[in-house]
Design an enzyme around this catalytic site. Structure first.
Site, PDB file in Angstrom:
ATOM      1  N   ARG A  74      52.992  43.651  37.012  1.00  0.00           N
ATOM      2  CA  ARG A  74      52.740  43.977  35.615  1.00  0.00           C
ATOM      3  C   ARG A  74      51.271  43.843  35.200  1.00  0.00           C
ATOM      4  NH1 ARG A  74      57.731  42.733  36.270  1.00  0.00           N
ATOM      5  NH2 ARG A  74      56.759  41.302  37.717  1.00  0.00           N
ATOM      6  N   THR A  75      50.684  42.688  35.476  1.00  0.00           N
ATOM      7  CA  THR A  75      49.329  42.449  34.950  1.00  0.00           C
ATOM      8  C   THR A  75      48.353  43.453  35.550  1.00  0.00           C
ATOM      9  OG1 THR A  75      49.969  40.140  34.910  1.00  0.00           O
ATOM     10  CG2 THR A  75      47.650  40.625  34.491  1.00  0.00           C
ATOM     11  N   LYS A 103      36.083  38.555  55.287  1.00  0.00           N
ATOM     12  CA  LYS A 103      34.933  38.234  56.148  1.00  0.00           C
ATOM     13  C   LYS A 103      34.243  36.954  55.691  1.00  0.00           C
ATOM     14  CE  LYS A 103      33.668  42.895  55.916  1.00  0.00           C
ATOM     15  NZ  LYS A 103      32.606  43.910  55.992  1.00  0.00           N
ATOM     16  N   ARG A 124      42.615  37.722  39.023  1.00  0.00           N
ATOM     17  CA  ARG A 124      43.710  36.767  39.262  1.00  0.00           C
ATOM     18  C   ARG A 124      43.414  36.082  40.582  1.00  0.00           C
ATOM     19  NH1 ARG A 124      50.100  37.950  38.909  1.00  0.00           N
ATOM     20  NH2 ARG A 124      49.545  37.752  36.712  1.00  0.00           N
ATOM     21  N   HIS A 152      47.169  31.890  31.744  1.00  0.00           N
ATOM     22  CA  HIS A 152      47.381  33.339  31.827  1.00  0.00           C
ATOM     23  C   HIS A 152      47.235  33.851  30.388  1.00  0.00           C
ATOM     24  CE1 HIS A 152      48.760  37.171  33.099  1.00  0.00           C
ATOM     25  NE2 HIS A 152      49.870  36.843  33.727  1.00  0.00           N
TER      26      HIS A 152
HETATM   27  N1  ASP Z   1      53.985  36.814  36.411  1.00  0.00           N
HETATM   28  C1  ASP Z   1      53.770  35.524  35.813  1.00  0.00           C
HETATM   29  C2  ASP Z   1      52.535  34.876  36.399  1.00  0.00           C
HETATM   30  O1  ASP Z   1      51.859  35.492  37.212  1.00  0.00           O
HETATM   31  C3  ASP Z   1      54.971  34.650  35.913  1.00  0.00           C
HETATM   32  C4  ASP Z   1      55.521  34.462  37.304  1.00  0.00           C
HETATM   33  O2  ASP Z   1      54.937  34.900  38.293  1.00  0.00           O
HETATM   34  O3  ASP Z   1      56.589  33.862  37.377  1.00  0.00           O
HETATM   35  O4  ASP Z   1      52.216  33.795  36.041  1.00  0.00           O
HETATM   36  N1   CP Z   2      53.916  38.611  33.923  1.00  0.00           N
HETATM   37  C1   CP Z   2      53.126  38.789  35.007  1.00  0.00           C
HETATM   38  O1   CP Z   2      52.024  38.251  35.085  1.00  0.00           O
HETATM   39  O2   CP Z   2      53.617  39.631  35.949  1.00  0.00           O
HETATM   40  P1   CP Z   2      52.914  39.966  37.326  1.00  0.00           P
HETATM   41  O3   CP Z   2      52.837  38.673  38.101  1.00  0.00           O
HETATM   42  O4   CP Z   2      53.784  40.991  37.977  1.00  0.00           O
HETATM   43  O5   CP Z   2      51.539  40.477  37.051  1.00  0.00           O
END
Ligand code: ASP
Ligand code: CP
Length: 325
Positions: A74-75, A103, A124, A152
């Site tokens: 998603r993110t 590397k 991330r 987050h």
């Molecule tokens: N997608 C969210 C996160 O990256 C929650 C999860 O992974 O459970 O923090």
């Molecule tokens: N909610 C969220 O961060 O989803 P992803 O880990 O899929 O990015």
């Protein structure tokens, strides 16, 4: 915090006083009510734009570097979609194993490299503080898309947007957060964001996954009330927001411990029968077993709307930070 973007173009000149222009977005602690209202309003406008026209060319000529050292669906894709719908372009680095990180390239050097091609960096990374480190080395704005078990912040903004969309306002709500409150960065950010509003918190988790002290300290310092519990059945009838989280398997050093707690809470039709008629169930996703598919069509299930709202919030943030909102 010093603003990073020095160059001013004609369009940006009108939008530089939004409080976001040129800023890094690292922690929810950066937001006050004025900034929150602003970003929620811009997200509303973005939603209308997407629904009517699919997008708008606000960020034409701008490039986002999307740097993901941890898995994401998603993110990562909503930041990409947000940039594309605003007319900008994206350098996607989702497989860092194919980048020079393998590397041995350091985070500061990786960030310095990307900012020489892009106007803004989304990152991330598994380490707490990594986004702040990246921001220290980057001259261009950096947005934290999850720093290990830390924060987050953009998720918390889309969560807030979803609460307002679902329940009209935030003031007076009882918000229960359920599951892995220790390792779940989304609940850390959301709790610290919601102290800007008069809400009550209930933190439901197994004893080994309780909300960390530093987050509880923020709640205490803000004068808010909270309860801690291990049982979701006790309070389900009282809550307005049930925010469910995945037990973060990847953060456990002892998988036997994970096995003990992984299926502790399951939101199913039987539990929902005891919930208020007007409430919402949220989850940042991905889910494993903690929400039954049998409630997906319950109008109170807000997690798919929540996920879609991520794109509007990220459109709003990108436009605001780049001085076009
Ligand atoms: N997608 C969210 C996160 O990256 C929650 C999860 O992974 O459970 O923090
Ligand atoms: N909610 C969220 O961060 O989803 P992803 O880990 O899929 O990015």
């Amino acid at each position: 915090m010093e603003r990073k973007l020095k160059e001013v173009d004609a369009m940006a000149a009108n939008h530089m006083d939004n409080g976001f222009y040129g800023q890094d977005i690292i922690s929810v602690g950066q937001f006050d009510r004025t900034k929150l209202d602003y970003i929620l309003n811009v997200a509303d406008e973005m939603k209308v734009v997407v629904e009517r026209f699919g997008g708008v060319n606000l960020l034409q000529g701008k490039i986002l570097a999307n740097l993901f050292y941890e898995p994401s669906t998603r993110t990562s894709s909503s930041f990409m979609a947000a940039m594309l719908r605003l007319g900008g372009q994206v350098i996607p680095i989702n497989n860092v194993q194919y980048s020079s990180v393998t590397k041995g390239e350091s985070l500061p050097d990786t960030v310095r490299t990307l900012e020489s091609y892009a106007d803004i960096i989304v990152i991330r990374h598994p380490e707490v503080g990594s986004a702040a480190t990246a921001a220290r080395y980057a001259g261009k704005p950096v947005i934290n898309a999850g720093d290990g078990v830390g924060e987050h912040p953009t998720q918390a903004l889309l969560d807030l947007y979803t609460i307002v969309e679902g329940l009209g306002e935030v003031g007076g709500l009882k918000v229960a957060m359920v599951g892995d409150l220790k390792f779940g960065r989304t609940v850390h950010s959301l709790t610290k964001l919601l102290v800007n509003y008069p809400v009550e918190f209930i933190f439901v988790s197994p004893d080994i996954l309780r909300m960390p002290k530093d987050v509880l300290d923020v709640v205490d310092a803000s004068g808010h009330l909270y309860e801690e519990s291990e049982d979701v059945h006790d309070m389900i009838g009282d809550v307005d927001v049930l925010y469910v989280t995945r037990v973060q398997k990847e953060r456990f050093t002892d998988l036997a411990e994970y096995d003990q707690v992984k299926d502790r809470y399951v939101v199913d039709p039987e539990l929902m029968a005891r919930a208020k008629e007007r409430m919402i169930v949220m989850h940042p996703l991905p889910r494993v077993n903690e929400i039954s598919y049998a409630i997906d069509n319950d109008p109170r299930a807000a997690y798919f709307r929540q996920m879609r709202n991520g794109m509007y919030i990220r459109m709003a943030l990108l436009a605001a930070v780049l001085g076009k909102a």
